[in-house]
Structure formats: structure tokens, C-alpha cells
Design a protein around this motif. Structure first.
Motif, PDB file in Angstrom:
ATOM      1  N   ALA A 157       0.781  -0.837  -0.315  1.00 23.44           N
ATOM      2  CA  ALA A 157      -0.234   0.138   0.221  1.00 23.44           C
ATOM      3  C   ALA A 157       1.001   1.425  -0.241  1.00 23.44           C
ATOM      4  CB  ALA A 157      -0.425  -0.159   0.806  1.00 23.44           C
ATOM      5  N   ARG A 158       0.404   2.243  -1.402  1.00 25.39           N
ATOM      6  CA  ARG A 158       1.567   3.711  -0.488  1.00 25.39           C
ATOM      7  C   ARG A 158       0.698   4.501  -0.005  1.00 25.39           C
ATOM      8  NH1 ARG A 158      -0.653   7.166  -4.519  1.00 25.39           N
ATOM      9  NH2 ARG A 158       1.060   9.389  -4.802  1.00 25.39           N
ATOM     10  N   ILE A 159       1.217   4.930   0.569  1.00 21.87           N
ATOM     11  CA  ILE A 159       0.794   6.312   1.270  1.00 21.87           C
ATOM     12  C   ILE A 159       1.641   7.293   0.430  1.00 21.87           C
ATOM     13  CG2 ILE A 159       0.656   7.881   3.132  1.00 21.87           C
ATOM     14  CD1 ILE A 159      -0.688   4.708   3.968  1.00 21.87           C
ATOM     15  N   PRO A 160       0.271   8.363  -0.020  1.00 22.61           N
ATOM     16  CA  PRO A 160       0.299   9.971  -0.809  1.00 22.61           C
ATOM     17  C   PRO A 160       1.419  10.229  -0.240  1.00 22.61           C
ATOM     18  CG  PRO A 160      -1.404   8.924  -0.702  1.00 22.61           C
ATOM     19  CD  PRO A 160      -1.180   7.937   0.307  1.00 22.61           C
ATOM     20  N   GLY A 161       1.984  11.333  -0.660  1.00 17.37           N
ATOM     21  CA  GLY A 161       2.777  12.406   0.356  1.00 17.37           C
ATOM     22  C   GLY A 161       3.593  12.036   0.987  1.00 17.37           C
ATOM     23  N   LEU A 162       3.833  10.571   1.558  1.00 15.78           N
ATOM     24  CA  LEU A 162       4.570  10.025   2.360  1.00 15.78           C
ATOM     25  C   LEU A 162       6.477  10.727   2.140  1.00 15.78           C
ATOM     26  CD1 LEU A 162       4.861   9.569   5.635  1.00 15.78           C
ATOM     27  CD2 LEU A 162       4.035   7.473   4.937  1.00 15.78           C
ATOM     28  N   ASP A 163       6.367  11.619   2.125  1.00 24.01           N
ATOM     29  CA  ASP A 163       8.501  11.906   1.451  1.00 24.01           C
ATOM     30  C   ASP A 163       8.572  12.660   2.529  1.00 24.01           C
ATOM     31  OD1 ASP A 163      10.352  12.378   0.827  1.00 24.01           O
ATOM     32  OD2 ASP A 163       9.668  13.883  -1.277  1.00 24.01           O
ATOM     33  N   LEU A 164       9.513  12.396   3.725  1.00 22.53           N
ATOM     34  CA  LEU A 164       9.982  13.398   4.596  1.00 22.53           C
ATOM     35  C   LEU A 164      10.923  13.885   4.347  1.00 22.53           C
ATOM     36  CD1 LEU A 164       9.717  10.944   8.037  1.00 22.53           C
ATOM     37  CD2 LEU A 164       8.103  12.969   7.411  1.00 22.53           C
ATOM     38  N   SER A 165      12.088  13.180   2.864  1.00 24.14           N
ATOM     39  CA  SER A 165      12.720  14.340   2.915  1.00 24.14           C
ATOM     40  C   SER A 165      12.820  15.718   1.952  1.00 24.14           C
ATOM     41  CB  SER A 165      13.848  13.095   1.982  1.00 24.14           C
ATOM     42  OG  SER A 165      13.024  13.153   0.768  1.00 24.14           O
ATOM     43  N   SER A 166      11.542  16.165   1.891  1.00 23.32           N
ATOM     44  CA  SER A 166      11.477  17.389   1.193  1.00 23.32           C
ATOM     45  C   SER A 166      11.348  18.410   1.716  1.00 23.32           C
ATOM     46  CB  SER A 166       9.926  16.824   0.831  1.00 23.32           C
ATOM     47  OG  SER A 166       8.626  16.881   1.739  1.00 23.32           O
ATOM     48  N   GLY A 167      11.196  18.034   3.675  1.00 21.19           N
ATOM     49  CA  GLY A 167      11.734  19.599   4.270  1.00 21.19           C
ATOM     50  C   GLY A 167      10.277  20.275   4.609  1.00 21.19           C
ATOM     51  N   ALA A 168       8.649  19.866   3.785  1.00 22.34           N
ATOM     52  CA  ALA A 168       7.335  20.541   3.764  1.00 22.34           C
ATOM     53  C   ALA A 168       7.288  19.528   4.796  1.00 22.34           C
ATOM     54  CB  ALA A 168       7.110  20.625   2.266  1.00 22.34           C
ATOM     55  N   ASP A 169       5.921  19.927   5.608  1.00 26.72           N
ATOM     56  CA  ASP A 169       4.547  19.463   6.078  1.00 26.72           C
ATOM     57  C   ASP A 169       4.054  18.289   5.281  1.00 26.72           C
ATOM     58  OD1 ASP A 169       5.727  21.302   8.599  1.00 26.72           O
ATOM     59  OD2 ASP A 169       3.665  22.631   8.002  1.00 26.72           O
ATOM     60  N   LEU A 170       4.372  17.310   5.670  1.00 28.42           N
ATOM     61  CA  LEU A 170       3.286  16.411   4.966  1.00 28.42           C
ATOM     62  C   LEU A 170       2.080  17.036   5.116  1.00 28.42           C
ATOM     63  CD1 LEU A 170       4.901  13.062   6.652  1.00 28.42           C
ATOM     64  CD2 LEU A 170       5.424  14.267   5.058  1.00 28.42           C
ATOM     65  N   PRO A 171       1.676  16.476   3.478  1.00 23.74           N
ATOM     66  CA  PRO A 171       0.479  17.211   3.663  1.00 23.74           C
ATOM     67  C   PRO A 171      -0.633  16.240   4.368  1.00 23.74           C
ATOM     68  CG  PRO A 171       1.172  15.170   1.553  1.00 23.74           C
ATOM     69  CD  PRO A 171       1.925  15.661   2.361  1.00 23.74           C
ATOM     70  N   GLU A 172      -2.115  16.844   4.075  1.00 25.82           N
ATOM     71  CA  GLU A 172      -3.429  16.431   4.216  1.00 25.82           C
ATOM     72  C   GLU A 172      -3.361  14.982   4.334  1.00 25.82           C
ATOM     73  OE1 GLU A 172      -8.658  16.634   4.631  1.00 25.82           O
ATOM     74  OE2 GLU A 172      -6.942  18.431   4.240  1.00 25.82           O
ATOM     75  N   LYS A 173      -3.484  14.598   2.494  1.00 27.29           N
ATOM     76  CA  LYS A 173      -3.467  13.009   1.924  1.00 27.29           C
ATOM     77  C   LYS A 173      -2.414  12.060   2.549  1.00 27.29           C
ATOM     78  CE  LYS A 173      -0.169  14.244  -1.530  1.00 27.29           C
ATOM     79  NZ  LYS A 173      -0.179  14.180  -3.259  1.00 27.29           N
ATOM     80  N   THR A 174      -1.688  12.934   3.001  1.00 27.17           N
ATOM     81  CA  THR A 174      -1.052  11.831   3.774  1.00 27.17           C
ATOM     82  C   THR A 174      -1.809  10.903   4.914  1.00 27.17           C
ATOM     83  OG1 THR A 174       1.145  12.298   3.350  1.00 27.17           O
ATOM     84  CG2 THR A 174       1.242  10.871   5.051  1.00 27.17           C
ATOM     85  N   TRP A 175      -2.904  11.724   5.891  1.00 28.24           N
ATOM     86  CA  TRP A 175      -2.547  11.316   7.600  1.00 28.24           C
ATOM     87  C   TRP A 175      -3.984  10.825   6.637  1.00 28.24           C
ATOM     88  CZ3 TRP A 175       1.131  11.979  10.123  1.00 28.24           C
ATOM     89  CH2 TRP A 175       2.200  13.058   9.647  1.00 28.24           C
ATOM     90  N   LEU A 176      -4.386  11.155   5.647  1.00 30.63           N
ATOM     91  CA  LEU A 176      -6.456  10.913   5.778  1.00 30.63           C
ATOM     92  C   LEU A 176      -5.817   9.329   5.099  1.00 30.63           C
ATOM     93  CD1 LEU A 176      -8.008  13.760   3.976  1.00 30.63           C
ATOM     94  CD2 LEU A 176      -8.341  12.636   6.024  1.00 30.63           C
ATOM     95  N   GLY A 177      -4.553   8.639   3.961  1.00 30.24           N
ATOM     96  CA  GLY A 177      -4.140   7.540   3.821  1.00 30.24           C
ATOM     97  C   GLY A 177      -3.858   6.877   4.801  1.00 30.24           C
ATOM     98  N   LEU A 178      -3.538   7.234   5.989  1.00 28.74           N
ATOM     99  CA  LEU A 178      -2.893   6.234   7.092  1.00 28.74           C
ATOM    100  C   LEU A 178      -3.684   6.486   7.935  1.00 28.74           C
ATOM    101  CD1 LEU A 178       0.100   8.427   7.760  1.00 28.74           C
ATOM    102  CD2 LEU A 178      -0.035   5.679   7.828  1.00 28.74           C
TER     103      LEU A 178
END
Length: 325
Positions: A157-178
């Protein structure tokens, strides 16, 4: 029948091993990596080949391993469990606890290119060690909610937007995916519990791989799943005296998985959490400060705007796990 659902966040441990980047590789391995599997899935957008129907699940073919996929499959199946943290944790867990009659596995990948490659390879390698188990891909657990996890299957399962290396806050879609993943776990558990042939079941979170910064959020998911199942009439413990939801972490120098505490909500706190999940549907909700007492800071942000509060990342996970499941 005994059943278990395994949730396994995936890091890049396997890629580091295959490409000779691990500290425990000798000098020769560091220079050459694995002779067959180094670079497998490299220079390819793995997710794009699988994301043809983002609201469904698709089977992952051996062909994703490249032109000589038969040779790559043999090489991947022949690796030792210690090749990556995820396999090692599953292997040690199996040694310590009696084997279930029916297991289901969900390998959770991040949204980076390396994370994508690692999740597919790790999950494929695991299926090659099982009998008659194929691998299916879930593009986003939040939008794939209509498809239940089938007991006995294996998924990545892919969690969209889950990229801590970007330096930006994780987007809402990441938390909704989890949160969507938690919802899938609830539905699979309910299906297992309802089956007349199931004597007992467990949901096991294996938190030895993946982003370590995400470990608290997977524990939050585990707590929400346990709370939901118990509210729906499941016992707080199984016949063996253990709760139906467990979490483990295998430390690098350890030989046995270490149990992590999985709490659950009780009493009025449980009711407030359920009411919040139902009212917010994963986003914002009108609030009465009395009704959310004890939730601000953990599941609700601290800023009140025109009688409305936004959910925190943990709140989004809880809401999507508990709402309409």
C-alpha cells in the motif's frame, strides 16, 4: 481457525543491502552490490506502472522485476531474512509466536522513488516465501476503501505524499491515507471476527522498518483500531490473555521482538473520540469545548476559529479509522 493481519511499514533497508550500502556489507559487496538485484526497478517509475486504476487494487506481476524477471525472482526468493529489517522482524516474530492458520500482510510504502522500489521488492520477496500467495497493490488506502483486504492475501500500500525528505510538512492526503489504512484494518478484522471458523485473530503492527518518525502515528492507528473493535463488541483480550491488537519493534542488536504498548480509549473519552470522528469526517468540525476536553493538542489543534477546530495529524488518522467503518 486462528488469523492474523500484519501491518508492516517499509523503509529502504533492502535497497541498502542490495546496493552495498549497508554497514554490515564487506568491502567487496559495498563496491558491487547484489550481482542480480542491484538496480532492479531502478530508472523506472514503479508506481506509474501500477497506478492504472487508483481506486482499485491491481495484481503486481513478476514482470516489474525487469526483462529477466525469472532470474530476479529466484535471486530475491533466495535472500536470507536478515537482508532487511522487515523480513527479519517477521521471521523473529514467527519464531517467538505460534503460527496462525491464516495470515494477511500489508506492506506500507512511502511516496518516494526509493520507498516505492523498496516496498515492492520487500513485499514480493515475502510472497515468494509463501505458498500460493500473490501480491496486490493499493494505490491509496483512503480512496480504496471500497475494496476489503482479503484474508490470506498480501498487499503493498502506497501512502500518498509520505516524503519526509522534502523538508515540507506532510500534506493532508498523507494523514488521510494512513487513516484509510486503519479503516481497512478494522474491516478486515471485523470480517475475521465474524467468521464462524475463526477462534481468535490478531492485528500485529511490525514497526521495525519505515520512517522512524512515523512510528508514533502507526501506534495511534493501532490504538484507534483496537478502540473501534472493542466498541463493536470484541473482547479487550483474546483467550490467550493478550489484546487483539499488538505492536512490536525489533532492535538492531536484539534477537526477539520488543512489545510496544497499544492503549485504547475508554469511558467518556472513548465517546468523545467517536463523536469527533463521526462529526469531522477527517477534516474540521464545529466544537463545544466541553465535548472535546482532553482532545485538544493531540487530536484537535489548539486554535479555535469561529467555533471550529481542525484535526491534528493524529486526529485525521483516528477519524479515518473510526468513521464509517
Amino acid at each position: 481457525m486462528s488469523s492474523r493481519l500484519h501491518i508492516i511499514p517499509v523503509g529502504i533497508s533492502l535497497l541498502n543491502f542490495l546496493e552495498g550500502r549497508r554497514k554490515d556489507c564487506d568491502d567487496g559487496a559495498r563496491k558491487r552490490g547484489h550481482p542480480v538485484l542491484r538496480g532492479v526497478l531502478g530508472n523506472r517509475d514503479v508506481w506509474q506502472e501500477l497506478r492504472t486504476r487508483p481506486q482499485e487494487t491491481v495484481e503486481v506481476p513478476d514482470a516489474v522485476l525487469g526483462a529477466d524477471h525469472a532470474k530476479a525472482r529466484l535471486a530475491l526468493a533466495g535472500l536470507e531474512p536478515k537482508a532487511c529489517a522487515e523480513w527479519d522482524a517477521l521471521d523473529r516474530y514467527k519464531q517467538q509466536f505460534p503460527e496462525a492458520e491464516l495470515d494477511t500482510w500489508v506492506f506500507v510504502g512511502s511516496d518516494t522513488e526509493e520507498g516505492s522500489r523498496a516496498a515492492v521488492l520487500t513485499a514480493l520477496g515475502h510472497t515468494y516465501r509463501q505458498e500460493n500467495v500473490s501480491l496486490r497493490y493499493v494505490d491509496n488506502p483512503h480512496t480504496s476503501e471500497g475494496f476489503p483486504l482479503q484474508p490470506g492475501g498480501c498487499y503493498v500500500a502506497r501512502i500518498p505524499g509520505l516524503d519526509l525528505s522534502s523538508g515540507a510538512d506532510l500534506p493532508e492526503k498523507t494523514w488521510l491515507g494512513l487513516g484509510g489504512l486503519g479503516g481497512l484494518a478494522v474491516r478486515c478484522s471485523t470480517q475475521l471476527q465474524a467468521a464462524a471458523s475463526t477462534r481468535h485473530y490478531k492485528v500485529v503492527f511490525h514497526l521495525s522498518g519505515g520512517y522512524k518518525a512515523m512510528l508514533p502515528y502507526f501506534l495511534t492507528m493501532a490504538e484507534a483500531v483496537r478502540t473501534k473493535l472493542q466498541k463493536d463488541g470484541n473482547p479487550p483480550v483474546q483467550k490467550d490473555g493478550n489484546p487483539p491488537i499488538e505492536a512490536f519493534c525489533l532492535y538492531e542488536q536484539g534477537s526477539r521482538p520488543v512489545a510496544l504498548p497499544v492503549a485504547h480509549f475508554t469511558g467518556s473519552l472513548r465517546e468523545r473520540v467517536f463523536n469527533l470522528a463521526e462529526a469531522s469526517n477527517g477534516g474540521e468540525t464545529d466544537v463545544d469545548d466541553m465535548s472535546v476536553d482532553g482532545l485538544v493538542g493531540l487530536y484537535l489543534d489548539g486554535e479555535l476559529r469561529a467555533g471550529r477546530r481542525s484535526l491534528t495529524p493524529a486526529g485525521r488518522i483516528v477519524a479515518r479509522t473510526l468513521w464509517e467503518t
